[in-house]
Scaffold this motif. Structure first.
Motif, short mmCIF file in Angstrom:
data_model
loop_
_atom_site.label_atom_id
_atom_site.label_comp_id
_atom_site.label_asym_id
_atom_site.label_seq_id
_atom_site.Cartn_x
_atom_site.Cartn_y
_atom_site.Cartn_z
N LEU A 28 0.83 -1.21 0.00
CA LEU A 28 0.00 0.00 0.00
C LEU A 28 0.87 1.26 0.00
CD1 LEU A 28 -2.74 -1.17 2.50
CD2 LEU A 28 -3.12 -0.59 0.09
N GLN A 33 -0.31 5.08 -0.77
CA GLN A 33 -1.35 5.22 0.26
C GLN A 33 -0.69 5.56 1.59
OE1 GLN A 33 -4.39 5.13 -0.98
NE2 GLN A 33 -3.53 4.41 -2.90
N VAL A 35 -0.52 4.69 5.43
CA VAL A 35 -0.81 3.50 6.23
C VAL A 35 -0.52 3.79 7.69
CG1 VAL A 35 -0.20 1.07 6.63
CG2 VAL A 35 -0.25 1.97 4.29
#
Length: 118
Positions: A28, A33, A35
């Motif tokens: 991710l 992204q 996290v």
């Protein structure tokens, strides 16, 4: 997107649950992204240097967590669970794993786009 991953299982519980959660977190991040990781129940051992891979296990999950911390992934550890859970109760935690509360977890849940539990 902000993704919260909550880990509950002991890192070396004869499954690959924790390994897969950490691999997903890294993937991710690679995809851009944001996290966050929250460790509770027996997963708190993941952030303890005393927790080592059992003989024959080919992954060092603590090293994987440290690599995520080095990539600036915030890691919170349930404060109540720190003394109550895991095989290594009352053992120290490594840098980057911060003692936390249910209030912080609640805030992270409320402010995350997705919440995953392992």
């Amino acid at each position: 997107m902000t993704i919260l991953i909550v880990l509950n299982h002991h890192p070396y519980d004869s499954t690959d649950v924790t390994w897969n959660a950490l691999r997903l977190a890294g993937t991710l991040l690679d995809q851009g992204q944001q996290v966050r990781l929250f460790l509770m129940n027996d997963a708190v051992d993941l952030a303890r240097d005393a927790c080592r891979p059992p003989e024959g296990y080919d992954q060092d999950l603590g090293a994987m967590l440290k690599a995520l911390i080095a990539r600036e992934v915030p890691v919170q550890v349930c404060g109540s669970c720190m003394a109550r859970c895991g095989l290594y109760r009352n053992q120290p935690y490594f840098a980057g794993a911060e003692s936390s509360t249910m209030a912080v977890l609640a805030d992270w849940v409320a402010t995350s786009d997705k919440v995953l539990t392992f």
